[in-house]
Design an enzyme around this catalytic site. Sequence first.
Site, PDB file in Angstrom:
ATOM      1  N   ARG A   1       9.796 -19.319   3.230  1.00  0.00           N
ATOM      2  CA  ARG A   1       9.264 -18.304   4.151  1.00  0.00           C
ATOM      3  C   ARG A   1       9.932 -18.244   5.519  1.00  0.00           C
ATOM      4  O   ARG A   1       9.735 -17.287   6.258  1.00  0.00           O
ATOM      5  CB  ARG A   1       7.758 -18.540   4.339  1.00  0.00           C
ATOM      6  CG  ARG A   1       6.953 -18.080   3.145  1.00  0.00           C
ATOM      7  CD  ARG A   1       5.528 -18.568   3.227  1.00  0.00           C
ATOM      8  NE  ARG A   1       5.524 -20.013   3.174  1.00  0.00           N
ATOM      9  CZ  ARG A   1       4.425 -20.760   3.083  1.00  0.00           C
ATOM     10  NH1 ARG A   1       3.234 -20.201   3.089  1.00  0.00           N
ATOM     11  NH2 ARG A   1       4.517 -22.067   3.015  1.00  0.00           N
TER      12      ARG A   1
ATOM     13  N   ARG B   1       9.615 -11.764  -1.470  1.00  0.00           N
ATOM     14  CA  ARG B   1       8.297 -12.338  -1.800  1.00  0.00           C
ATOM     15  C   ARG B   1       7.209 -11.258  -1.745  1.00  0.00           C
ATOM     16  O   ARG B   1       6.282 -11.258  -2.560  1.00  0.00           O
ATOM     17  CB  ARG B   1       7.994 -13.489  -0.823  1.00  0.00           C
ATOM     18  CG  ARG B   1       6.647 -14.147  -0.974  1.00  0.00           C
ATOM     19  CD  ARG B   1       6.578 -15.006  -2.213  1.00  0.00           C
ATOM     20  NE  ARG B   1       5.228 -15.506  -2.433  1.00  0.00           N
ATOM     21  CZ  ARG B   1       4.285 -14.860  -3.100  1.00  0.00           C
ATOM     22  NH1 ARG B   1       4.529 -13.660  -3.603  1.00  0.00           N
ATOM     23  NH2 ARG B   1       3.097 -15.394  -3.266  1.00  0.00           N
TER      24      ARG B   1
END
Length: 347
Positions: free
Chosen positions: A28, A37
Site C-alpha cells: 500500500r 488494489r
Amino acid sequence: MSGGKLLETLAGTRFATPPIWLMRQAGRYLPEYRAVRATTRSFLEFCYTPEKATEVTLQPIERFGLDAAIIFSDILVIPDALGQKVWFEEGEGPKLEALTDPAQFGQLSRARLAEHLAPVYRAIKDTRAALPKETALLGFAGAPFTLACYMIEGSGSREFAKVKLWAYRHPESFALLIDLLVEAIVDHLCNQVEAGADAVQLFDSWAGVLPEEQLFSWSLEPMVRIAHGLRARHPKIPVIAFPRAVGPAALMYRRPDAFSALSLDTGMGAHWAARELQPHICVQGNLDPLMLVAGGPALEREATRILDKLAPGPFVFNLGHGVVPQTPPDHVAQLVEIVRNWKPSAS
Ligand code: CP3
C-alpha cells in the site's frame, strides 16, 4: 540461469555490494499498488487474479530495480486452499473461522490445493516471463507454526494463548495439524518452483512467542522437513528461513542442509549475527522498517552500519520485517542508492 545476483549470493558468491529486496515491497505504500488494489474488493480475490498479482509484483522492480521480486500472494492462501474460511477485514487484517476442536482437522484437505492455487502459479509463470533475467523471482509460504497461529486464533493476536495452550496441552493433536501443513506447504512450494520461482522464503512470523524446546518442535523441525521435502524434488532451489524474533535461538536455525539463508528481524544484533551466524550461513536483513519511514540521515547511518557489519560476509540486504504503508517511496529509492554505492570502510 535466471535470478542473477541474489541466487549467486545464496550459492555463496560475494559481490562488491550485496543484492537487495524488501519484504512487502509490493504494497500500500505504492500509489500504483493502491490503484490496482482499488479495482477488487476482496483481498483474496485480488491475490487470485493472475493479471493483477503479476502487475503489482512487477511494480517495485520497475520503480526501484531491486534484485528480486516476491510473488504477490499471502501466507493465508494455504488455509483457504485447505478449506478453512479466510477473509480480510478492511483495516483489521485477516480473519479465519477458527479451529476449536481437533475433529475439525479432518475437514481440511490437500486434495484441491493445486487447483485452488492455480491462479498463484499462473501469476508466477507470467511474472517470470516478464522479469529481466537477472532479477530473481521468489515464491513463499507461511511456516506451519505461523499458519497454525492464524488457524487456531482466527486472527492475529498479542498473546497467542489459544494456539499455545493447544500445543502445550494436546501435543499429539497439534502435531497432526503441523504435519498436514508441512505436506501442504511442500506441495505449494514445489508448485511455485515448477511455475518458475527461483528460490523460496518461509515466513515464521510468530516463532518468537515460543519457548526454546517448543520452538525446536513446532518451528525449526517442521521448517527443516519442508526444506528437505522441497529439495527431494528440486535439489537446487534455495530456501530462506525467517524465524522472526527468536533472539539467540537463531543459532539452531544454522542448518545449511536445509536453508541457504536466514532472514533476521530488526532485533537481531548485526555484530552478533556476523560473528555467530554468517560463518555458517548467508544472512538477510535487517533494517528497521521505520528507518525507511524516517529516511534522510537516520536511514543513511543505519543502513551503512548494517552494511559495514554484514556486507563483508554472505549477505542479502532486506528489512527486519515488511515495508509499512506510511513509507515514502522515495526513501526506498534512497536506500537502494545507499546499498549500491556502499564501500567497505578503510578501518
Ligand atoms: O511484497 C510482498 O512481500 C509479497 C506479498 C506478501 C503479502 N503478505 C501481501 C499482503 C507476503 C510475502 C505476505 C506474507 C504475510 N502475510 C505474512 C508473513 C510476513 C509478515 O508480515 O510477518 C503474514 C503474517 C501475513 C498475513 C497478513 N496478510 C496480514 C497480517 C495482513 C494484514 C496486515 C496489513 O498490512 O494490512 C495481510 C494482508 C496483506 N498481505 C497485505 C499485503 C500487501 C495488505 C492488504 C491490502 O493491500 O489490502
